[in-house]
Design a protein around this motif. Sequence first.
Motif, PDB file in Angstrom:
ATOM      1  N   PHE A 136      -0.050  -3.859   0.199  1.00 52.84           N
ATOM      2  CA  PHE A 136      -0.280  -3.045  -0.818  1.00 52.84           C
ATOM      3  C   PHE A 136      -1.450  -3.231  -1.646  1.00 52.84           C
ATOM      4  O   PHE A 136      -1.395  -2.524  -2.915  1.00 52.84           O
ATOM      5  CB  PHE A 136       0.983  -3.528  -1.683  1.00 52.84           C
ATOM      6  N   ALA A 137      -2.390  -4.320  -1.588  1.00 52.52           N
ATOM      7  CA  ALA A 137      -3.584  -4.297  -2.487  1.00 52.52           C
ATOM      8  C   ALA A 137      -4.176  -3.270  -2.683  1.00 52.52           C
ATOM      9  O   ALA A 137      -4.691  -3.029  -3.613  1.00 52.52           O
ATOM     10  CB  ALA A 137      -4.304  -5.582  -1.812  1.00 52.52           C
ATOM     11  N   GLY A 138      -4.352  -2.401  -1.759  1.00 58.52           N
ATOM     12  CA  GLY A 138      -5.424  -1.109  -1.865  1.00 58.52           C
ATOM     13  C   GLY A 138      -4.393   0.201  -2.277  1.00 58.52           C
ATOM     14  O   GLY A 138      -4.815   1.194  -2.506  1.00 58.52           O
ATOM     15  N   ASN A 139      -3.252  -0.008  -2.578  1.00 59.20           N
ATOM     16  CA  ASN A 139      -1.993   1.133  -2.550  1.00 59.20           C
ATOM     17  C   ASN A 139      -2.473   1.777  -4.108  1.00 59.20           C
ATOM     18  O   ASN A 139      -2.735   0.903  -5.085  1.00 59.20           O
ATOM     19  CB  ASN A 139      -0.854   0.423  -2.785  1.00 59.20           C
ATOM     20  N   PRO A 140      -2.465   2.970  -4.105  1.00 56.40           N
ATOM     21  CA  PRO A 140      -2.883   3.656  -5.658  1.00 56.40           C
ATOM     22  C   PRO A 140      -1.791   3.335  -6.358  1.00 56.40           C
ATOM     23  O   PRO A 140      -2.165   3.392  -7.786  1.00 56.40           O
ATOM     24  CB  PRO A 140      -2.632   5.092  -5.155  1.00 56.40           C
ATOM     25  N   LEU A 141      -0.384   2.905  -6.197  1.00 55.51           N
ATOM     26  CA  LEU A 141       0.258   2.552  -7.220  1.00 55.51           C
ATOM     27  C   LEU A 141       0.137   1.145  -7.721  1.00 55.51           C
ATOM     28  O   LEU A 141       0.733   0.644  -8.755  1.00 55.51           O
ATOM     29  CB  LEU A 141       1.719   2.517  -6.576  1.00 55.51           C
ATOM     30  N   VAL A 142      -0.807   0.384  -7.218  1.00 53.80           N
ATOM     31  CA  VAL A 142      -1.174  -1.169  -7.363  1.00 53.80           C
ATOM     32  C   VAL A 142      -2.434  -1.006  -8.268  1.00 53.80           C
ATOM     33  O   VAL A 142      -2.906  -1.578  -9.298  1.00 53.80           O
ATOM     34  CB  VAL A 142      -1.490  -1.931  -6.225  1.00 53.80           C
ATOM     35  N   LEU A 143      -3.358  -0.134  -7.795  1.00 50.69           N
ATOM     36  CA  LEU A 143      -4.733   0.051  -8.444  1.00 50.69           C
ATOM     37  C   LEU A 143      -4.760   1.038  -9.435  1.00 50.69           C
ATOM     38  O   LEU A 143      -5.669   0.871 -10.779  1.00 50.69           O
ATOM     39  CB  LEU A 143      -5.855   0.831  -7.439  1.00 50.69           C
ATOM     40  N   GLY A 144      -3.683   1.914  -9.715  1.00 51.35           N
ATOM     41  CA  GLY A 144      -3.733   2.887 -10.779  1.00 51.35           C
ATOM     42  C   GLY A 144      -2.302   2.814 -11.311  1.00 51.35           C
ATOM     43  O   GLY A 144      -1.416   1.873 -11.028  1.00 51.35           O
ATOM     44  N   THR A 145      -1.724   3.562 -12.162  1.00 50.84           N
ATOM     45  CA  THR A 145      -0.382   3.839 -12.847  1.00 50.84           C
ATOM     46  C   THR A 145       0.503   3.938 -11.649  1.00 50.84           C
ATOM     47  O   THR A 145       0.379   4.664 -10.841  1.00 50.84           O
ATOM     48  CB  THR A 145      -0.387   4.935 -13.711  1.00 50.84           C
ATOM     49  N   PRO A 146       1.613   2.936 -11.737  1.00 48.97           N
ATOM     50  CA  PRO A 146       2.108   1.929 -12.756  1.00 48.97           C
ATOM     51  C   PRO A 146       1.562   0.776 -12.698  1.00 48.97           C
ATOM     52  O   PRO A 146       2.174  -0.258 -13.506  1.00 48.97           O
ATOM     53  CB  PRO A 146       3.619   2.340 -12.766  1.00 48.97           C
ATOM     54  N   HIS A 147       0.563   0.413 -11.970  1.00 50.06           N
ATOM     55  CA  HIS A 147       0.085  -0.886 -11.563  1.00 50.06           C
ATOM     56  C   HIS A 147       0.967  -1.978 -11.545  1.00 50.06           C
ATOM     57  O   HIS A 147       1.169  -3.004 -11.852  1.00 50.06           O
ATOM     58  CB  HIS A 147      -0.630  -1.341 -13.029  1.00 50.06           C
ATOM     59  N   ILE A 148       1.606  -1.475 -10.114  1.00 47.49           N
ATOM     60  CA  ILE A 148       2.649  -2.481  -9.701  1.00 47.49           C
ATOM     61  C   ILE A 148       1.986  -3.830  -9.200  1.00 47.49           C
ATOM     62  O   ILE A 148       1.068  -4.043  -8.491  1.00 47.49           O
ATOM     63  CB  ILE A 148       3.425  -1.573  -8.481  1.00 47.49           C
ATOM     64  N   ARG A 149       2.833  -4.950  -9.703  1.00 50.78           N
ATOM     65  CA  ARG A 149       2.416  -6.233  -9.164  1.00 50.78           C
ATOM     66  C   ARG A 149       3.574  -6.732  -8.695  1.00 50.78           C
ATOM     67  O   ARG A 149       3.560  -7.384  -7.575  1.00 50.78           O
ATOM     68  CB  ARG A 149       2.096  -7.399 -10.454  1.00 50.78           C
ATOM     69  N   PHE A 150       4.744  -6.685  -9.285  1.00 49.06           N
ATOM     70  CA  PHE A 150       6.075  -7.197  -8.758  1.00 49.06           C
ATOM     71  C   PHE A 150       6.826  -6.048  -8.299  1.00 49.06           C
ATOM     72  O   PHE A 150       7.037  -5.120  -9.093  1.00 49.06           O
ATOM     73  CB  PHE A 150       6.727  -8.314  -9.949  1.00 49.06           C
ATOM     74  N   TYR A 151       7.516  -6.304  -7.331  1.00 47.76           N
ATOM     75  CA  TYR A 151       8.503  -5.296  -6.705  1.00 47.76           C
ATOM     76  C   TYR A 151       9.682  -6.000  -5.949  1.00 47.76           C
ATOM     77  O   TYR A 151       9.343  -6.793  -5.231  1.00 47.76           O
ATOM     78  CB  TYR A 151       7.607  -4.076  -5.764  1.00 47.76           C
ATOM     79  N   VAL A 152      10.758  -5.539  -6.386  1.00 50.01           N
ATOM     80  CA  VAL A 152      11.961  -6.058  -5.646  1.00 50.01           C
ATOM     81  C   VAL A 152      12.817  -4.936  -5.166  1.00 50.01           C
ATOM     82  O   VAL A 152      13.334  -4.186  -6.217  1.00 50.01           O
ATOM     83  CB  VAL A 152      12.726  -7.302  -5.987  1.00 50.01           C
ATOM     84  N   GLY A 153      13.421  -4.580  -4.152  1.00 43.84           N
ATOM     85  CA  GLY A 153      14.050  -3.431  -3.842  1.00 43.84           C
ATOM     86  C   GLY A 153      14.962  -3.855  -2.576  1.00 43.84           C
ATOM     87  O   GLY A 153      14.655  -4.479  -1.808  1.00 43.84           O
ATOM     88  N   THR A 154      16.166  -3.072  -2.723  1.00 42.19           N
ATOM     89  CA  THR A 154      17.138  -3.148  -1.522  1.00 42.19           C
ATOM     90  C   THR A 154      17.324  -1.821  -1.090  1.00 42.19           C
ATOM     91  O   THR A 154      17.399  -0.616  -2.153  1.00 42.19           O
ATOM     92  CB  THR A 154      18.153  -3.906  -1.873  1.00 42.19           C
ATOM     93  N   PRO A 155      17.760  -1.365   0.130  1.00 43.33           N
ATOM     94  CA  PRO A 155      17.926   0.026   0.562  1.00 43.33           C
ATOM     95  C   PRO A 155      19.445   0.589   0.056  1.00 43.33           C
ATOM     96  O   PRO A 155      20.231  -0.153  -0.151  1.00 43.33           O
ATOM     97  CB  PRO A 155      18.034  -0.070   2.085  1.00 43.33           C
ATOM     98  N   LEU A 156      19.638   1.858  -0.308  1.00 47.11           N
ATOM     99  CA  LEU A 156      20.721   2.279  -0.491  1.00 47.11           C
ATOM    100  C   LEU A 156      21.225   3.032   0.736  1.00 47.11           C
ATOM    101  O   LEU A 156      20.705   3.751   1.235  1.00 47.11           O
ATOM    102  CB  LEU A 156      20.505   3.590  -1.724  1.00 47.11           C
TER     103      LEU A 156
END
Length: 174
Positions: free
Chosen positions: A108-128
């Motif tokens: 994820f280091a080069g992901n646009p959601l990390v480099l730009g808005t929303p500037h994700i650093r922490f993510y935790v998720g589980t499938p529905l």
Amino acid sequence: MVPKLKPIFHALAPLLRGEKQRQAAVDKVDVAETKQSAELKAIVEEVAEIFGTEMGIATLIDRQTQHILACHGGELESGPRDISFCGHTIARPDEIMCVFDATHDPRFAGNPLVLGTPHIRFYVGTPLISSEGEALGALCAIDSRPRMSLLPEQSKRLRALAEKAASILATAQG
């Protein structure tokens, strides 16, 4: 001293082995009806509270799009599946995916959601998970600040809320 270069690579969210069956289950969900669910909005608010994050989100992962069904704490729009964190989450339907600092995760280091808005650093998720056992999307918490740990009680509550959210998706079938 060598200057730190901004990463340009990020792993695309994978298409799954059973994608055709999964997509058939996704196609049954009425996105417009689900977005109106006050109960789903309450769930994403609770998820943000559990993890102390800026945002709680419920998504539906379509063929090429990550649909934001409910979002607490931000104004996220639906976007491409291939850059979504939730697209990675559904690839392992039995697991919680946790990224403590996305800037240090090679996926994820080069992901646009990390480099730009929303500037994700922490993510935790589980499938529905649908009643047929298909991963429809994810319930997640995100923040612009990294984290160091995940508590077992947090994981347990996230899974329980994901089951509630999945049941909401099941009742919103068009």
